[in-house]
Design a protein around this motif. Structure first.
Motif, PDB file in Angstrom:
ATOM      1  N   MET A 277     -11.738 -19.152  58.389  1.00 50.20           N
ATOM      2  CA  MET A 277     -11.119 -18.667  57.191  1.00 50.20           C
ATOM      3  C   MET A 277      -9.710 -19.271  57.091  1.00 50.20           C
ATOM      4  O   MET A 277      -8.991 -19.356  58.071  1.00 50.20           O
ATOM      5  CB  MET A 277     -11.019 -17.140  57.199  1.00 50.20           C
ATOM      6  N   LYS A 278      -9.339 -19.657  55.885  1.00 52.24           N
ATOM      7  CA  LYS A 278      -8.008 -20.201  55.638  1.00 52.24           C
ATOM      8  C   LYS A 278      -7.178 -19.165  54.886  1.00 52.24           C
ATOM      9  O   LYS A 278      -7.613 -18.596  53.896  1.00 52.24           O
ATOM     10  CB  LYS A 278      -8.103 -21.486  54.823  1.00 52.24           C
ATOM     11  N   VAL A 279      -5.954 -18.957  55.361  1.00 51.71           N
ATOM     12  CA  VAL A 279      -5.044 -17.981  54.769  1.00 51.71           C
ATOM     13  C   VAL A 279      -3.923 -18.733  54.058  1.00 51.71           C
ATOM     14  O   VAL A 279      -3.306 -19.631  54.635  1.00 51.71           O
ATOM     15  CB  VAL A 279      -4.444 -17.056  55.848  1.00 51.71           C
ATOM     16  N   SER A 280      -3.668 -18.343  52.814  1.00 48.17           N
ATOM     17  CA  SER A 280      -2.556 -18.917  52.055  1.00 48.17           C
ATOM     18  C   SER A 280      -1.410 -17.920  52.021  1.00 48.17           C
ATOM     19  O   SER A 280      -1.599 -16.755  51.686  1.00 48.17           O
ATOM     20  CB  SER A 280      -2.987 -19.229  50.621  1.00 48.17           C
ATOM     21  N   VAL A 281      -0.223 -18.397  52.369  1.00 46.75           N
ATOM     22  CA  VAL A 281       0.982 -17.578  52.331  1.00 46.75           C
ATOM     23  C   VAL A 281       1.872 -18.131  51.230  1.00 46.75           C
ATOM     24  O   VAL A 281       2.198 -19.314  51.228  1.00 46.75           O
ATOM     25  CB  VAL A 281       1.726 -17.600  53.689  1.00 46.75           C
ATOM     26  N   LEU A 282       2.271 -17.266  50.291  1.00 44.01           N
ATOM     27  CA  LEU A 282       3.136 -17.669  49.188  1.00 44.01           C
ATOM     28  C   LEU A 282       4.546 -17.196  49.483  1.00 44.01           C
ATOM     29  O   LEU A 282       4.753 -16.028  49.820  1.00 44.01           O
ATOM     30  CB  LEU A 282       2.649 -17.068  47.876  1.00 44.01           C
ATOM     31  N   MET A 283       5.522 -18.097  49.345  1.00 46.01           N
ATOM     32  CA  MET A 283       6.900 -17.762  49.670  1.00 46.01           C
ATOM     33  C   MET A 283       7.841 -18.260  48.572  1.00 46.01           C
ATOM     34  O   MET A 283       8.248 -19.413  48.582  1.00 46.01           O
ATOM     35  CB  MET A 283       7.285 -18.383  51.021  1.00 46.01           C
ATOM     36  N   PRO A 284       8.174 -17.387  47.621  1.00 46.22           N
ATOM     37  CA  PRO A 284       9.186 -17.770  46.642  1.00 46.22           C
ATOM     38  C   PRO A 284      10.571 -17.674  47.283  1.00 46.22           C
ATOM     39  O   PRO A 284      10.789 -16.823  48.162  1.00 46.22           O
ATOM     40  CB  PRO A 284       9.022 -16.744  45.529  1.00 46.22           C
ATOM     41  N   THR A 285      11.483 -18.531  46.862  1.00 47.60           N
ATOM     42  CA  THR A 285      12.824 -18.481  47.433  1.00 47.60           C
ATOM     43  C   THR A 285      13.865 -18.838  46.384  1.00 47.60           C
ATOM     44  O   THR A 285      13.618 -19.655  45.504  1.00 47.60           O
ATOM     45  CB  THR A 285      12.945 -19.404  48.663  1.00 47.60           C
ATOM     46  N   TYR A 286      15.005 -18.192  46.500  1.00 42.35           N
ATOM     47  CA  TYR A 286      16.139 -18.489  45.626  1.00 42.35           C
ATOM     48  C   TYR A 286      17.424 -18.251  46.419  1.00 42.35           C
ATOM     49  O   TYR A 286      17.707 -17.125  46.844  1.00 42.35           O
ATOM     50  CB  TYR A 286      16.126 -17.609  44.374  1.00 42.35           C
ATOM     51  N   ASN A 287      18.160 -19.306  46.646  1.00 46.37           N
ATOM     52  CA  ASN A 287      19.431 -19.240  47.381  1.00 46.37           C
ATOM     53  C   ASN A 287      19.299 -18.510  48.718  1.00 46.37           C
ATOM     54  O   ASN A 287      20.092 -17.633  49.052  1.00 46.37           O
ATOM     55  CB  ASN A 287      20.523 -18.599  46.522  1.00 46.37           C
ATOM     56  N   ASP A 288      18.308 -18.907  49.482  1.00 46.07           N
ATOM     57  CA  ASP A 288      18.050 -18.299  50.790  1.00 46.07           C
ATOM     58  C   ASP A 288      18.336 -19.258  51.941  1.00 46.07           C
ATOM     59  O   ASP A 288      17.676 -19.219  52.981  1.00 46.07           O
ATOM     60  CB  ASP A 288      16.591 -17.835  50.869  1.00 46.07           C
ATOM     61  N   GLU A 289      19.322 -20.095  51.759  1.00 45.01           N
ATOM     62  CA  GLU A 289      19.664 -21.108  52.762  1.00 45.01           C
ATOM     63  C   GLU A 289      19.765 -20.531  54.172  1.00 45.01           C
ATOM     64  O   GLU A 289      19.298 -21.134  55.134  1.00 45.01           O
ATOM     65  CB  GLU A 289      20.990 -21.756  52.357  1.00 45.01           C
ATOM     66  N   LYS A 290      20.335 -19.358  54.319  1.00 41.44           N
ATOM     67  CA  LYS A 290      20.555 -18.756  55.643  1.00 41.44           C
ATOM     68  C   LYS A 290      19.263 -18.291  56.305  1.00 41.44           C
ATOM     69  O   LYS A 290      19.191 -18.197  57.523  1.00 41.44           O
ATOM     70  CB  LYS A 290      21.499 -17.566  55.535  1.00 41.44           C
TER      71      LYS A 290
ATOM     72  N   LEU B 220       5.860 -16.991  42.148  1.00 45.38           N
ATOM     73  CA  LEU B 220       4.581 -16.621  42.770  1.00 45.38           C
ATOM     74  C   LEU B 220       3.403 -17.152  41.965  1.00 45.38           C
ATOM     75  O   LEU B 220       2.417 -17.633  42.530  1.00 45.38           O
ATOM     76  CB  LEU B 220       4.484 -15.106  42.929  1.00 45.38           C
ATOM     77  N   PHE B 221       3.490 -17.073  40.665  1.00 48.22           N
ATOM     78  CA  PHE B 221       2.429 -17.603  39.803  1.00 48.22           C
ATOM     79  C   PHE B 221       2.291 -19.109  40.000  1.00 48.22           C
ATOM     80  O   PHE B 221       1.176 -19.632  40.110  1.00 48.22           O
ATOM     81  CB  PHE B 221       2.720 -17.267  38.343  1.00 48.22           C
ATOM     82  N   THR B 222       3.409 -19.811  40.064  1.00 47.04           N
ATOM     83  CA  THR B 222       3.392 -21.257  40.309  1.00 47.04           C
ATOM     84  C   THR B 222       2.718 -21.564  41.639  1.00 47.04           C
ATOM     85  O   THR B 222       1.866 -22.447  41.729  1.00 47.04           O
ATOM     86  CB  THR B 222       4.823 -21.822  40.296  1.00 47.04           C
ATOM     87  N   ALA B 223       3.076 -20.822  42.671  1.00 47.63           N
ATOM     88  CA  ALA B 223       2.491 -21.027  43.999  1.00 47.63           C
ATOM     89  C   ALA B 223       0.999 -20.745  43.998  1.00 47.63           C
ATOM     90  O   ALA B 223       0.221 -21.456  44.641  1.00 47.63           O
ATOM     91  CB  ALA B 223       3.199 -20.150  45.029  1.00 47.63           C
ATOM     92  N   SER B 224       0.581 -19.736  43.254  1.00 45.46           N
ATOM     93  CA  SER B 224      -0.835 -19.354  43.256  1.00 45.46           C
ATOM     94  C   SER B 224      -1.732 -20.450  42.704  1.00 45.46           C
ATOM     95  O   SER B 224      -2.923 -20.484  43.007  1.00 45.46           O
ATOM     96  CB  SER B 224      -1.041 -18.051  42.475  1.00 45.46           C
ATOM     97  N   LYS B 225      -1.181 -21.343  41.921  1.00 39.53           N
ATOM     98  CA  LYS B 225      -1.979 -22.448  41.359  1.00 39.53           C
ATOM     99  C   LYS B 225      -2.315 -23.498  42.417  1.00 39.53           C
ATOM    100  O   LYS B 225      -3.190 -24.334  42.181  1.00 39.53           O
ATOM    101  CB  LYS B 225      -1.204 -23.115  40.225  1.00 39.53           C
ATOM    102  N   CYS B 226      -1.647 -23.455  43.557  1.00 35.49           N
ATOM    103  CA  CYS B 226      -1.813 -24.484  44.574  1.00 35.49           C
ATOM    104  C   CYS B 226      -2.607 -24.049  45.797  1.00 35.49           C
ATOM    105  O   CYS B 226      -2.868 -24.852  46.687  1.00 35.49           O
ATOM    106  CB  CYS B 226      -0.436 -24.955  45.052  1.00 35.49           C
ATOM    107  N   ILE B 227      -2.970 -22.780  45.871  1.00 36.35           N
ATOM    108  CA  ILE B 227      -3.591 -22.300  47.096  1.00 36.35           C
ATOM    109  C   ILE B 227      -5.031 -22.794  47.245  1.00 36.35           C
ATOM    110  O   ILE B 227      -5.739 -22.994  46.269  1.00 36.35           O
ATOM    111  CB  ILE B 227      -3.546 -20.767  47.198  1.00 36.35           C
ATOM    112  N   THR B 228      -5.410 -23.001  48.488  1.00 37.02           N
ATOM    113  CA  THR B 228      -6.780 -23.407  48.800  1.00 37.02           C
ATOM    114  C   THR B 228      -7.407 -22.463  49.818  1.00 37.02           C
ATOM    115  O   THR B 228      -8.517 -22.694  50.263  1.00 37.02           O
ATOM    116  CB  THR B 228      -6.812 -24.839  49.352  1.00 37.02           C
TER     117      THR B 228
END
Length: 80
Positions: free
Chosen positions: A1-14, A70-78
């Motif tokens: 089974m393959k698991v997709s993890v979605l990680m949105p980020t904004y100014n999280d450099e640290k 998250l919506f953008t990321a969901s278009k790429c999951i396999t």
């Protein structure tokens, strides 16, 4: 089974480097990590680009908010 993890980020450099690493080091499961940089204005982009892994998919977009990222990321999951 393959698991997709979605990680949105904004100014999280640290924190983004540790967050990515914590996903990529998982063993015993086939993982793909989709990171969406939602228009960060700090060095988040540079931190993410340091990771070289076939498990990492990196997308960058103008700031549109976390839900849109998250919506953008969901278009790429396999994953299953």
């Amino acid at each position: 089974m393959k698991v997709s993890v979605l990680m949105p980020t904004y100014n999280d450099e640290k924190y983004i480097g540790d967050a990515i690493e914590s996903v990529l080091i998982q063993e015993g499961v086939d993982i793909e990590l989709v990171v969406v940089n939602d228009g960060s204005t700090d060095n988040t982009d540079e931190v993410i680009k340091k990771f070289k892994s076939r498990k990492l998919i990196y997308l960058k977009q103008e700031n549109k908010g976390q839900l849109n990222a998250l919506f953008t990321a969901s278009k790429c999951i396999t994953g299953d």
